[in-house]
Design a protein around this motif. Structure first.
Motif, mmCIF file in Angstrom:
data_model
loop_
_atom_site.group_PDB
_atom_site.id
_atom_site.type_symbol
_atom_site.label_atom_id
_atom_site.label_comp_id
_atom_site.label_asym_id
_atom_site.label_seq_id
_atom_site.Cartn_x
_atom_site.Cartn_y
_atom_site.Cartn_z
ATOM 1 N N SER A 144 37.218 -20.776 -41.997
ATOM 2 C CA SER A 144 38.496 -20.042 -41.936
ATOM 3 C C SER A 144 39.683 -20.909 -42.319
ATOM 4 O O SER A 144 40.631 -20.448 -42.938
ATOM 5 N N SER A 145 39.607 -22.206 -41.938
ATOM 6 C CA SER A 145 40.795 -23.039 -42.094
ATOM 7 C C SER A 145 40.682 -24.018 -43.263
ATOM 8 O O SER A 145 41.504 -24.918 -43.394
ATOM 9 N N ALA A 146 39.669 -23.859 -44.092
ATOM 10 C CA ALA A 146 39.522 -24.767 -45.241
ATOM 11 C C ALA A 146 39.613 -23.979 -46.543
ATOM 12 O O ALA A 146 39.308 -22.787 -46.572
ATOM 13 N N PHE A 147 40.042 -24.638 -47.584
ATOM 14 C CA PHE A 147 40.128 -24.035 -48.922
ATOM 15 C C PHE A 147 40.966 -22.751 -48.891
ATOM 16 O O PHE A 147 40.656 -21.790 -49.584
ATOM 17 N N GLY A 148 41.983 -22.730 -48.045
ATOM 18 C CA GLY A 148 42.819 -21.541 -47.939
ATOM 19 C C GLY A 148 42.040 -20.298 -47.541
ATOM 20 O O GLY A 148 42.436 -19.179 -47.849
ATOM 21 N N GLY A 149 40.910 -20.506 -46.862
ATOM 22 C CA GLY A 149 40.104 -19.364 -46.439
ATOM 23 C C GLY A 149 39.199 -18.816 -47.519
ATOM 24 O O GLY A 149 38.474 -17.845 -47.292
ATOM 25 N N THR A 150 39.222 -19.417 -48.710
ATOM 26 C CA THR A 150 38.364 -18.947 -49.807
ATOM 27 C C THR A 150 36.934 -19.456 -49.617
ATOM 28 O O THR A 150 36.716 -20.653 -49.454
ATOM 29 N N PRO A 151 35.953 -18.557 -49.641
ATOM 30 C CA PRO A 151 34.559 -19.011 -49.516
ATOM 31 C C PRO A 151 34.165 -19.877 -50.714
ATOM 32 O O PRO A 151 34.650 -19.673 -51.820
#
Lengths: 531, 531
Positions: free
Chosen positions: A159-166
């Motif tokens: 949730s908190s990494a890569f702006g939430g982008t999977p």
């Protein structure tokens, strides 16, 4: 006489080594002597000797109970089974359109899936080393197809990494391995491994790291066709005049480390989840149904056990017919194989010794919630090239698992939209009404797949702590509890022996249920033959 | 005017970036803008505009030729195909019991497999990112099932290591990863990474290495239940009173390094071979047959092309009917899409420009031999728990690949008993009579699977350099050859355009053939519409 060669069978030799040196030494010796040692299962059980017309009452028509029934009847016993549900299989269960069930608290769900779609709310995969289960599948003609655990193109989401982008699994996996290899190659070249690794080995290690980590000639991991050969491309190689590939940009190690996405990588290599895994074609309950084809005539369904009593002469089980519960009924037999989950058994009157009773009471049951979601189309395949396998997220839903059959076809599909286990979220979802569980799964899942919003049709949610026939997912042994109680749980107590996944070292797996059952009936039979 | 916001479509913006900064920048921008950028395939080709009743002669009914035929007819062209073989598909080919073929030199083989068993002598697997091929499979209703590249329980074999005993992939893979992690964890703790990794990252790196490498609390990789959770056990966990698991002993890093078995590990992660891969249910030729169901009426079989001529007004192809070869025949059309392999095309009279002719002559064809072996039973599953996937060896046979369907069933099975490519062994096997190829495959394979000796029944061997319709396996481009000739090969020369895997950056893959064909007919159509 001394000095003369002695002929000894390998089996006797192993037994001797086992006695002298313990099981670890024995099994290492087995391997050295060429035994394929890794499964305890050695083919169909042989219950030799006279059963003397003895009768056995089996409680529960899950895989443990039906295995016992099948083998004991074959060995000459008179067998009957009492089963709480109106169907065989227990946790071996598949939900299809039209199926309905009621959970504790009274909420009733009816599955609305289209024809041909299903959810396995209980077990859903079979490892290749579950030899007993696979042998029964073979003997009972259950067709299998691969279950895909690792799909390189599925997603990892924090949730908190890569702006939430999977992120794609292949990117995280390759970039982590590449940069770890690069770091180790660097220190190797700098002479910092000189104490740990010989000079000759260092040269080979560098070659190996280059190949394994997709490093370039200078042992660097970077955007080029070498790393692209593992992680994929920004633009794939093509055909004709528009064919030149473009490599993608790796994700920095620091970003991967802070994202915590590396935590999921071990799931793809674990022995329990390694290739080749299987699922039965058409749903996991094909196994339960195949067993029931053999022993269905022995099963009394809708039978709720309320008390288990034994004396020197036999076992008496009190039960009620759920379809006419007014009159308690009794079943009697010489012996009892009880596969009732400990979560329920611990609430029943049962006259076993103090040690077994303490063991029965000692094991909590793990929480688990599975949610199936039907969508109008297989957008994960069509839009994202995700075919089967599992995406992982730190959201409460934990996983999204894609169907491992019907690949590349038009039409609807069912995802496992949440698989919660252990921890607070599983209990939180268990506490919700079913419709809210489904709604939350759709809401969370949309953060990985925005298509959820427009494609969702219907869902169903099984919270195992609310299922009246198990009150939980599986026996949740701690090391301490196992050390204290496990052997007591598995002993034959008078005329009663327990079986099920809870009486195994493979809790929650069907193999544990079957191996436990085979071990129990083997000892039971030995006792019957000897008396 | 300056300072005012401009509305520009994402596509236009990308085009602009592409023009200014080149394709790499463009594709990175695409990703940033949310495009799923990795395949050049954007769904079914749209050939808009008037074909003006033009005719196209297509040479070859492989996937490139049939793709062209299907799409060009749909766009309004008058289409015919000349095909050398008596069947559609070209290298998309499956051998079943009763099939026969004759190779150069006159040796004829008839396949003796039992019903339901088959060998794919050409392509045998489909990556998930081969979007064009998968789209045609969907449109043409070809059912797919997983192709397993990595089976953790399959074998790695080096003749001169471990006394010639094959090792399990899971052992080599886990033990290599574990000991590499242990080495890097050690130098991290010793402060030797302090320059390369920040203090904060070092802490997370240690956690990650412990999880990923199955290290214990002291960052050591050794025989315990942690490593066993990845590599498997000497004795698996079981049920009842015989359930305690025993971990196995890891293989020392030095042994793995010297064995060279680490060389195979990268095969399991490569983009081309990553999960999820597919094979058509029932054999690869299901694709060729599905295409032929659409365009079979356009195909003239047994037609051997001998010359290709063109002038300002059209193309004339001379061919002979292999069933009555005395009388050469001619076919004429406005345009020609030629998918004949360059190995053969370079020997035909064809009046194209010097640059295309030089390109046609520049590409050697790779050698490849595939050998299918039928056995009385699926001993690899029954005795060794190997379900699908591939074992690797440094013996000339290189690979043994296990069937990816019919799992866990009694009865016979067909292995890919050898897959030789590149290098001297492939040529050596090509030079042997077919029966000797099969005999050698059985002899070598028995070193991995001693059961070969008693279980072998029959075999068939396809040596691609001796197949009259290709004279090799696939176009074998070097970087230098590609730089010099590739674009010349792909240009439209007068009224002729080439297509096939050789006219792509994905040689030897069906996707290359299809993408090449789509690119070629797209340009051809553009020219027709404009003229």
């Amino acid at each position: 006489m001394p000095g003369e060669p002695v002929t000894v069978s390998r089996r006797d030799l192993l037994s001797l080594i086992g006695t002298i040196s313990g099981s670890a030494a024995m099994y290492h010796a087995m391997t050295a002597l060429g035994f394929a040692a890794d499964s305890g299962y050695r083919g169909p059980i042989k219950l030799e000797g006279d059963a003397k017309g003895a009768s056995v009452l089996i409680l529960g028509a899950g895989l443990a109970g039906m295995t016992a029934a099948l083998e004991l009847r074959k060995a000459g016993y008179s067998v009957q089974i009492l089963e709480f549900n109106s169907r065989p299989g227990g946790r071996n269960w598949t939900l299809r359109g039209g199926d309905s069930f009621t959970e504790l608290g009274g909420a009733k769900q009816t599955c609305e899936f289209d024809d041909g779609l299903y959810l396995n709310p209980g077990p859903w995969r079979i490892p290749y080393h579950h030899r007993a289960l696979l042998d029964y599948c073979k003997r009972l003609n259950v067709a299998l197809e691969p279950f895909l655990q690792l799909n390189h193109n599925a997603l990892l989401h924090a949730s908190s990494a890569f702006g939430g982008t999977p992120q794609r699994i292949r990117d995280i996996k390759t970039d982590f391995q590449g940069q770890v290899s690069e770091l180790l190659a660097k220190v190797t070249q700098q002479g910092k491994l000189d104490e740990a690794v010989t000079k000759e080995d260092r040269e080979i290690l560098l070659q190996a790291l280059r190949a394994w980590g997709a490093l370039d000639r200078d042992y660097a991991y970077k955007a080029n066709l070498i790393s692209a050969d593992m992680r994929g491309f920004a633009k794939n190689p093509g055909g004709g005049l528009t064919a030149v590939p473009v490599p993608g940009e790796p994700i920095a190690l620091s970003e991967i480390l802070h994202s915590q996405l590396w935590r999921y990588l071990q799931n793809f290599a674990r022995y329990q989840f390694q290739t080749t895994m299987f699922q039965p074609v058409g749903g996991m309950d094909m196994i339960g149904k195949a067993f029931a084809k053999e022993v269905g005539d022995l099963i009394r369904y809708d039978a709720k056990v309320t008390a288990i009593a034994q004396d020197d002469r036999g076992v008496t089980v009190t039960w009620t017919d759920l379809k006419s519960p007014a009159t308690p009924q009794q079943a009697k037999a010489d012996w009892c194989v009880c596969t009732i989950p400990l979560s329920i058994l611990s609430q029943l009157a049962i006259n076993v010794g103090a040690r077994m009773k303490a063991a029965i009471d000692a094991v909590p049951y793990s929480a688990s919630v599975k949610i199936g979601l039907q969508f109008k189309r297989r957008f994960w395949e069509e839009d994202e090239a995700i075919y089967g396998g599992i995406s992982y997220t730190d959201l409460p839903i934990r996983q999204i698992a894609y169907p491992n059959s019907g690949f590349n076809r038009a039409g609807k599909g069912v995802l496992l939209g949440a698989y919660l286990f252990d921890g607070a979220n599983a209990f939180e979802f268990t506490a919700m009404p079913p419709a809210e569980r489904v709604a939350r799964a759709v809401e969370f899942g949309a953060r990985l797949h925005p298509q959820y919003a427009s494609e969702f049709e219907n869902g169903i949610a099984v919270a195992w702590h609310r299922m009246p026939f198990t009150l939980g997912c599986a026996g949740d042994w701690s090391d301490a509890t196992r050390a204290k109680h496990y052997n007591d749980l598995c002993q034959i107590d008078g005329r009663i022996v327990l079986a099920g996944e809870h009486a195994s070292y493979i809790p929650a797996w069907q193999e544990g249920a079957i191996l436990s059952s085979l071990d129990a009936i083997g000892r039971l039979h030995e006792r019957v033959v000897k008396t």
